[in-house]
Every structure is written in C-alpha cells, then in structure tokens.
Design an enzyme around this catalytic site. Structure first.
Site, PDB file in Angstrom:
ATOM      1  N   HIS A  81       2.561   0.036   1.263  1.00  0.00           N
ATOM      2  CA  HIS A  81       1.448  -0.400   2.152  1.00  0.00           C
ATOM      3  C   HIS A  81       1.326  -2.150   1.617  1.00  0.00           C
ATOM      4  CE1 HIS A  81      -1.694  -0.874  -0.743  1.00  0.00           C
ATOM      5  NE2 HIS A  81      -1.020   0.231  -1.352  1.00  0.00           N
TER       6      HIS A  81
HETATM    7  N1  UDP Z   1      -3.786   8.087  -2.381  1.00  0.00           N
HETATM    8  C1  UDP Z   1      -4.684   9.157  -1.664  1.00  0.00           C
HETATM    9  N2  UDP Z   1      -4.287   9.563  -0.478  1.00  0.00           N
HETATM   10  C2  UDP Z   1      -3.063   9.026   0.382  1.00  0.00           C
HETATM   11  C3  UDP Z   1      -2.418   7.957  -0.406  1.00  0.00           C
HETATM   12  C4  UDP Z   1      -2.734   7.472  -1.692  1.00  0.00           C
HETATM   13  O1  UDP Z   1      -5.654   9.643  -2.319  1.00  0.00           O
HETATM   14  O2  UDP Z   1      -2.911   9.612   1.296  1.00  0.00           O
HETATM   15  C5  UDP Z   1      -4.241   7.694  -3.647  1.00  0.00           C
HETATM   16  C6  UDP Z   1      -3.387   7.772  -4.619  1.00  0.00           C
HETATM   17  O3  UDP Z   1      -3.148   8.832  -5.212  1.00  0.00           O
HETATM   18  C7  UDP Z   1      -3.775   6.627  -5.655  1.00  0.00           C
HETATM   19  C8  UDP Z   1      -4.384   5.696  -4.835  1.00  0.00           C
HETATM   20  O4  UDP Z   1      -4.723   6.513  -3.635  1.00  0.00           O
HETATM   21  O5  UDP Z   1      -4.634   7.004  -6.385  1.00  0.00           O
HETATM   22  C9  UDP Z   1      -3.727   4.440  -4.652  1.00  0.00           C
HETATM   23  O6  UDP Z   1      -4.305   3.741  -3.406  1.00  0.00           O
HETATM   24  P1  UDP Z   1      -3.371   2.366  -2.887  1.00  0.00           P
HETATM   25  O7  UDP Z   1      -2.099   2.803  -2.675  1.00  0.00           O
HETATM   26  O8  UDP Z   1      -4.052   2.431  -1.647  1.00  0.00           O
HETATM   27  O9  UDP Z   1      -3.635   1.359  -3.526  1.00  0.00           O
HETATM   28  P2  UDP Z   1      -3.159   0.614  -4.871  1.00  0.00           P
HETATM   29  O10 UDP Z   1      -2.789   1.618  -6.037  1.00  0.00           O
HETATM   30  O11 UDP Z   1      -1.875   0.018  -4.621  1.00  0.00           O
HETATM   31  O12 UDP Z   1      -4.001  -0.415  -5.475  1.00  0.00           O
END
Ligand code: UDP
Length: 389
Positions: A235
């Site tokens: 994303h």
């Molecule tokens: N996550 C979740 N459900 C989903 C996709 C991701 O709970 O369908 C969780 C994932 O396990 C992690 C977090 O969301 O803990 C990551 O979020 P995101 O990718 O939005 O943010 P980033 O880590 O890139 O800041």
C-alpha cells in the site's frame, strides 16, 4: 511504579486567541494522576497502542485519554481493532480523512490543539510515522507540552517517503524517544538533532509485544485458504500511486502465482489505485480479500509459507511468526532483518522479486537471532512515563 503529583497548567487565556498558548506554565499538585493524551489514527497505531494502553492502565498513577484522528475509518481498518484488542474507546473522534497530506495534517493539528488546551496533559503520546503522528507531536510541542514518541529513530533515508518526513520531524520535537532497536538509538545519536533535555530509551518493539500477546488468540478468516500460500500486502505510496510501478508489481505477483498461491488482504488505498488503472481483481490469479483484523492476520501469517510486503509492521511480524520476508521496496527501516538473512529487499522488478521468492521457498525456517527486545517494550514505556517529568 513511581507515583507522583499531576500537572496543573496555570495560564490566562482567551480560547478564541490562538496565540495565548505560548504562556503555558506548569505547577504540580500532589495526588492527581499523570494525564497522557494518546493520538491514534491509522491501523498500525491501533496495534501498537493495544499493548501500551494496557500497560498504562496497570499504573494507578496514570490516566490515558485517547484522540482518534479518523485517518483510517473503515470498520475493518479501525473499530475492529479497538474491539478485538480491547483498546479503550477514544474520548475524541475527529473524523478527519481523505485529504491531501497538508490539509489532513493541518486540520488534525487544529483540532488536536483545541483538545490539548482543554485536557492539559502531562504527556502527549504519539506512535510511528503517519500524518496523525506529526500533527499530534507538533500541536503538542507548540503548546510546550512534553511529547513521547514510540518507534523513534527509524530511518529509511528516503525523503521521498511521506513517512520519513513525519518520523524525522516527530523525533526532532520529542522529549522521550522510545526506540525499538540499538540501530534506531544510534541513528538518533548520530543525527544529534534532539530537543533540549530529550531522552532516548531503548524499549524494544511494541509490535513484538502485540504479536506474542495475541498469537494464542489468532483466528481463521472467513475466506477459504489454499495450501502453502504466500501472504502479501502492499500500500506504500511509491508502489501504488505510480501506475507504471503498480502494474509492474501486479505482474510480479501474478507470476509468483505460478509458483505458489498468493493471498492479499487489500488496503483501501491500493484498491482505489487498482481501480484507477482498470485492474480486475475478480479475474486476477492473486486471491484478493478484504482487510482482516489483527487476530486473522496472525492466523494468515502463521499458515503462510512466505511473506511479501511493503509494510514496515509486517516485515517484523513475519519474523516474529518465523516466516521469511520479501520486501517490495528499495530500502527498509528494519535493517537487522536483512543483516540476519530473514528478509530480502528487492524493489518492484519482477525478476528480482521472483528470484527472492525462489530463494526463500528453498530456505529452512531458521531464525537464530533474537531481535527488537524481549516482548516487554510496553512495560518499559509505561514505567518511563509514570515518573516525574
Ligand atoms: N494488518 C492487519 N490486517 C490486514 C493487513 C495488515 O491487521 O488486513 C496489520 C499487520 O499485521 C500489521 C499492520 O496491520 O500489524 C501493518 O499495517 P500497515 O501495513 O497498514 O502499516 P505499516 O506497517 O506499513 O506502517
């Protein structure tokens, strides 16, 4: 645990005058709890807060007030996490979303400032690197309030990422910087650009606490799961906002499906970008599903053979659940995972992605090095915030 008096803010002001706030002065009174205003807005922040809010609640001397900016607002990107992970209900719901970075951050700051002037907390607690993080930190600092930043010191050294700008600026105004790793501590020290009197604390990663705490509660998602699948999420703006890059990435994932099934919980931002290029998720070999809650995500991780992602959080969770990770970016903030051989950072070129997938599918799942603390980061944070400023 250290009990202490609460903070009393003595100032005269006209609430309609935005400039009064420079005169905030604190006088301590005994016997009132320390008040922490926590700013949340995006999915990974809910996951981080789940363990920290619980640790804070175990300190009698702490009162937490939560502001939800509304940056993520779909039920399965927000409310579901509050319910499943038993995060206290936010006192304030700002409902600010769907705007460009400047407008989003500006409107958040305006509302957060008003609330902070009413609440007069001892600490403002922010997480990670989103626009909600930056808005909370800057609004608080301009009111001369103390700022605590969880996940401080991370750097991609790519200033084209909005997250990198948010991190650098938030660290710059923070008074208490909780780092998930020694690398993060050293990066802050090397930069040497902290607020006067700021303290750096190596707490470990609160997402490790969350993975360890919630793994026993994992639950299967409703969608049928094929055997030996690869779990994928993407994303990041640099991957989905540019149609060329997005098409290249989707080609690589389609080709990966020739080796193993690929399951992809689809971020709303990615869905929009895919619609904009006319990509049909229904006829794709990639199995797209709606975003799932954290307990289902842990199940998906636990039953996967490999992870492919551009998410920071998921790179670490892959390791916490003992899975290798192919990172769909050109750099990572979590360099220890690469150094230990658990993660390969490959960008979006299909040939590089397929090579890394092939490599890891032939590696035994061996993870000898323990990284990012001992799973008690939230307690370290609560303890540090419970003592006198
Ligand atoms: N996550 C979740 N459900 C989903 C996709 C991701 O709970 O369908 C969780 C994932 O396990 C992690 C977090 O969301 O803990 C990551 O979020 P995101 O990718 O939005 O943010 P980033 O880590 O890139 O800041």
């Amino acid at each position: 645990m250290v009990h202490r008096g609460s903070t009393f803010f003595a100032y005269t002001h006209n609430p309609k005058n935005l400039y009064f706030c420079a005169a905030i002065k604190r006088i301590r009174l005994n016997s009132q709890p320390i008040k922490i205003v926590t700013i949340l807005g995006a999915r990974p922040q809910f996951i981080k807060a789940s363990v920290v809010s619980q640790a804070l609640s175990q300190h009698n001397g702490i009162q937490e007030v939560i502001i939800h900016t509304g940056q993520h607002f779909d039920r399965n990107m927000s409310q579901l996490f509050f319910e499943e992970m038993r995060i206290p209900e936010p006192t304030y719901q700002l409902d600010i979303h769907g705007l460009p970075h400047g407008a989003l951050t500006g409107r958040m700051m305006e509302r957060i400032e008003e609330i902070l002037m009413d609440e007069r907390p001892d600490w403002v607690l922010v997480y990670g690197d989103t626009d909600s993080t930056l808005a909370g930190a800057v609004a608080a600092k301009k009111l001369h309030l103390s700022v605590a930043h969880v996940e401080a010191g991370l750097r991609s050294y790519n200033e084209a990422m909005p997250e990198e700008i948010n991190r650098i600026l938030t660290d710059r105004v923070s008074d208490l910087l909780f780092c998930p790793s020694e690398t993060a501590v050293n990066q802050l020290r090397n930069e040497g650009r902290l607020s006067d009197g700021a303290r750096i604390i190596m707490s470990g990663d609160v997402m490790k606490d969350a993975a360890l705490r919630f793994a026993p509660l994992m639950k299967a998602p409703a969608a049928p799961l094929p055997d030996l699948y690869i779990l994928c999420t993407f994303h990041r703006a640099e991957n989905v906002d540019n149609p060329q890059v997005l098409k290249q990435l989707l080609t690589a994932l389609e080709q990966t499906c020739d080796r193993r099934p690929v399951i992809c919980p689809l971020h709303p931002h990615t869905r929009k970008s895919m619609e904009a290029i006319g990509y049909d998720v229904k006829t794709s070999p990639i199995q797209f599903i709606e975003p799932v809650g954290y307990l289902e995500m842990l199940y998906l991780l636990d039953h996967s053979t490999l992870v492919m992602t551009d998410s920071g959080g998921l790179q670490k969770e892959a390791y916490y659940m003992r899975r290798h990770c192919v990172t769909l970016r050109n750099e990572t903030e979590w360099t220890e995972l690469v150094d230990c051989g658990y993660n390969r950072v490959v960008g979006t070129e299909p040939a590089n992605i397929l090579e890394a997938v092939h490599y890891f599918l032939n590696q035994p799942p061996v993870f000898p090095f323990e990284l990012y603390g001992d799973g008690h980061a939230a307690e370290v944070i609560a303890e540090a915030m419970s003592v006198d400023l």
